[in-house]
Design an enzyme around this catalytic site. Sequence first.
Site, PDB file in Angstrom:
ATOM      1  N   ASP A   9      -7.903   3.876   4.113  1.00  0.00           N
ATOM      2  CA  ASP A   9      -8.248   3.096   3.083  1.00  0.00           C
ATOM      3  C   ASP A   9      -9.520   2.845   2.722  1.00  0.00           C
ATOM      4  O   ASP A   9     -10.011   2.588   1.565  1.00  0.00           O
ATOM      5  CB  ASP A   9      -7.453   1.701   3.345  1.00  0.00           C
ATOM      6  CG  ASP A   9      -7.516   1.005   4.553  1.00  0.00           C
ATOM      7  OD1 ASP A   9      -8.421   2.058   5.401  1.00  0.00           O
ATOM      8  OD2 ASP A   9      -7.299   0.050   5.104  1.00  0.00           O
ATOM      9  N   HIS A  10     -10.410   2.862   3.658  1.00  0.00           N
ATOM     10  CA  HIS A  10     -11.788   2.660   3.556  1.00  0.00           C
ATOM     11  C   HIS A  10     -12.673   3.059   4.900  1.00  0.00           C
ATOM     12  O   HIS A  10     -11.931   3.519   5.818  1.00  0.00           O
ATOM     13  CB  HIS A  10     -12.160   1.071   3.255  1.00  0.00           C
ATOM     14  CG  HIS A  10     -11.786   0.079   4.490  1.00  0.00           C
ATOM     15  ND1 HIS A  10     -12.446   0.137   5.596  1.00  0.00           N
ATOM     16  CD2 HIS A  10     -10.506  -0.662   4.543  1.00  0.00           C
ATOM     17  CE1 HIS A  10     -11.587  -0.844   6.563  1.00  0.00           C
ATOM     18  NE2 HIS A  10     -10.368  -1.234   5.587  1.00  0.00           N
ATOM     19  N   ASP A  36       5.575  -4.066  27.833  1.00  0.00           N
ATOM     20  CA  ASP A  36       6.992  -3.730  27.252  1.00  0.00           C
ATOM     21  C   ASP A  36       6.800  -3.565  25.743  1.00  0.00           C
ATOM     22  O   ASP A  36       7.546  -4.237  25.066  1.00  0.00           O
ATOM     23  CB  ASP A  36       8.124  -4.519  27.693  1.00  0.00           C
ATOM     24  CG  ASP A  36       9.554  -4.007  27.680  1.00  0.00           C
ATOM     25  OD1 ASP A  36       9.503  -2.803  27.257  1.00  0.00           O
ATOM     26  OD2 ASP A  36      10.384  -4.660  27.645  1.00  0.00           O
ATOM     27  N   SER A  41      -8.545  -4.151   2.877  1.00  0.00           N
ATOM     28  CA  SER A  41      -7.592  -3.211   2.949  1.00  0.00           C
ATOM     29  C   SER A  41      -6.120  -3.606   1.998  1.00  0.00           C
ATOM     30  O   SER A  41      -5.442  -2.491   1.764  1.00  0.00           O
ATOM     31  CB  SER A  41      -7.265  -3.475   4.467  1.00  0.00           C
ATOM     32  OG  SER A  41      -8.221  -2.773   5.350  1.00  0.00           O
ATOM     33  N   PHE A  82       6.903  -6.708  17.765  1.00  0.00           N
ATOM     34  CA  PHE A  82       6.721  -6.406  19.116  1.00  0.00           C
ATOM     35  C   PHE A  82       5.662  -7.347  19.782  1.00  0.00           C
ATOM     36  O   PHE A  82       5.412  -7.209  21.017  1.00  0.00           O
ATOM     37  CB  PHE A  82       6.309  -5.158  19.412  1.00  0.00           C
ATOM     38  CG  PHE A  82       7.697  -4.111  18.968  1.00  0.00           C
ATOM     39  CD1 PHE A  82       8.823  -3.878  19.596  1.00  0.00           C
ATOM     40  CD2 PHE A  82       7.554  -3.289  17.470  1.00  0.00           C
ATOM     41  CE1 PHE A  82       9.901  -3.253  19.257  1.00  0.00           C
ATOM     42  CE2 PHE A  82       8.470  -2.721  17.288  1.00  0.00           C
ATOM     43  CZ  PHE A  82       9.676  -2.467  17.976  1.00  0.00           C
ATOM     44  N   GLU A 132       1.045   2.916   9.487  1.00  0.00           N
ATOM     45  CA  GLU A 132      -0.272   2.450   9.485  1.00  0.00           C
ATOM     46  C   GLU A 132      -0.829   2.330  10.943  1.00  0.00           C
ATOM     47  O   GLU A 132      -0.156   1.502  11.991  1.00  0.00           O
ATOM     48  CB  GLU A 132      -0.493   1.228   8.974  1.00  0.00           C
ATOM     49  CG  GLU A 132      -1.782   0.661   9.033  1.00  0.00           C
ATOM     50  CD  GLU A 132      -2.043  -0.857   8.501  1.00  0.00           C
ATOM     51  OE1 GLU A 132      -3.294  -1.275   8.182  1.00  0.00           O
ATOM     52  OE2 GLU A 132      -1.157  -1.608   8.681  1.00  0.00           O
ATOM     53  N   ASP A 136      -9.232  -0.156  12.597  1.00  0.00           N
ATOM     54  CA  ASP A 136     -10.016  -0.856  11.701  1.00  0.00           C
ATOM     55  C   ASP A 136     -10.409  -2.056  12.483  1.00  0.00           C
ATOM     56  O   ASP A 136     -11.536  -2.700  12.557  1.00  0.00           O
ATOM     57  CB  ASP A 136      -9.480  -1.252  10.364  1.00  0.00           C
ATOM     58  CG  ASP A 136     -10.047  -2.627   9.723  1.00  0.00           C
ATOM     59  OD1 ASP A 136     -10.884  -2.283   8.943  1.00  0.00           O
ATOM     60  OD2 ASP A 136      -9.300  -3.520   9.811  1.00  0.00           O
ATOM     61  N   THR A 163      -2.209  -4.117   4.828  1.00  0.00           N
ATOM     62  CA  THR A 163      -1.780  -2.796   4.315  1.00  0.00           C
ATOM     63  C   THR A 163      -0.322  -2.796   3.937  1.00  0.00           C
ATOM     64  O   THR A 163      -0.151  -2.425   2.682  1.00  0.00           O
ATOM     65  CB  THR A 163      -2.170  -1.785   5.519  1.00  0.00           C
ATOM     66  OG1 THR A 163      -3.527  -1.540   5.256  1.00  0.00           O
ATOM     67  CG2 THR A 163      -1.745  -0.593   5.036  1.00  0.00           C
TER      68      THR A 163
END
Length: 639
Positions: free
Chosen positions: A508-509, A435, A232, A418, A462, A467, A296
Amino acid sequence: MVKKRLTSGMIDLHWTSEQWKKVIFNTLTPKWYVCGPLRLGSVIFSDPSSDYAYKVKIYTSQAIGGNVLRVVMVLIDKILSISSALQRRVEACRGVSMSVVERSLGRTMTCRLVLFVSLVALGSCTYFSRPIVPESVRVFPTPRAGEDKDFWYAEAQDELIQSLSRTENNNIAKNVIIFLGDGMSITTVTASRIYKGQQFGQSGEEYKLVWEDFPDAALIKTYDVNKQVPDSASTATAYLCGVKTNYYTSGVDATATLEDCTSITEENKVSSVAQWALTAGKRTGFVTSTRVTHATPSALYAHSASREWECDSMLPVDVGLQCPETKDIARQLFEDYPGVDFNVIMGGGYSCLTGNATDLPGDPLDLEWGCIRSDNFDLFAQWKSNQEAQARKHAAVRTLTELQAVNTSDVDYILGVFANDHVPYEYLKRDLDLDMPTLASMTESAIKVLQNGDSGFVLLVEGGRIDLAHHDGLANIALDETSAFDDAIRTALQLVDTQDTLVVVTSDHSHTATINGYPNRGQDIRGFSSLMDDGLPLSTITYTNGPGFQGSYIADNGGNVERRNLTDDDVTDYDFVKPAGALRYSETHGGDDVALYAIGPMSHLFQRTHEQSYIAHVMGYAACIGPNQSHCDGRHTKK
């Protein structure tokens, strides 16, 4: 004359009936035996107690005498009796009336017939035109009635009119959003389409994910400079920087060597569409469901000889000795240009930014795959101090509650981290009532912050956990994550105008998951497809390799291996690991092309099979940023 090899030698269509009998009764290993060039026809026998139909092929020859028909039926009995797993089919074959076959050949057998039944490798009856569907499979209803000739003609005409009436959008793209479904293979798109349709109570096949109605589409070649099957980080370097590179490297060209810090030079560092945007006076940033330092997003801002160098604890000791100036990826994001000027940074990976991360319910520290910062840096706090020092209007948040409290119209820079590691799967957020924001809610906040500028923006979003679910053989979760990815795109489309915003959706793949068997229309895509020739059900989605190999096969004392019966397993559960053909604890990527969908200014430039590096150049061309700007004087922005 046609000959086929048997373990006992060759079959000759001119054998006498005695020669035939010898081969028939001496052959106990099921094979495909005969293909006669003079095929007379075929008869289909149905077993009323099942959904099977058996096709018996009949051949003729001038040189074989005798009634071979009954010999062949004895052969079926003899071969099939060695397999208890095929008992049900044995009974079906034995129940075929000889007179039925004889009637199909005419009143007389004097024409010297040779009958042979094509047998599958396990020795069952040859051809199942109506494969058995396990009784436990859920089937969703088809929402459209009367799918006859008139229906399909009308649908095709409507689509034809839409295609003929479209016009090219040659505006300058004020904004560019690239939605990247990490590992979102074409198989994943198809299965997710069905899955999401079934969540609405439909059969699913006719459903459309939002990007499937975009006017332009293309296939993308994903190979690396040195690998047929990519990772990636290298692919992100291609579609975000416009340069293909080596496996596992990020933000550098192919003259850089994996894990060799001395090979990184100013000459082989490559700039991304985010840097092009900043140079042009636009806002920029990214949203991800993975760590903000993961493969990524790293290609937007970092230059690294290894994608694994996400924080200081992942840097090898020799890097500090050979290249003391080398920074880990997290520090590059928060200390170096262009990352230090990003308007939006949202995702997970708090433990990569500070040593103060703590293990929490629903938000664990990943001690195996994650990166735990061990130096004295607190990059989260450092980001806030940097914004304050520059008198920037900013917000730094850790929870959904905090994000919802942000007045996005009064913020120019936002940092949202997060989770300690990757942001948890969407189903866990729901089930555990965490949350934490969804990918859609992060996308909404990001766009609103970026829209505060007058010159437009470039945003990467993304869906990274598609993945990661595939790597663990968790196809059901991968579909749910793709559904959440679809929600994020729908949210974005409500906030922007595609007359001046180029929206690109791609991957991406691929991965090694496949949709297989012969499931009926509307069958639960997460469940079983049909019974195989061993009499056992097959999961509709399986992998060619992965952790699902373990537990999918059993061996008896004699060393014979067969598939494990999954009938009592809840294969629709999120945590069910789909079967795999070869063992690998982390399933591999696939090397097949991925799809790209686009709408907005210059989207028509995606229209065939392209190299992955082409994507960045189209985005730059459309927005008049980066290396392609000489054409921009004669173009216009939306009024």
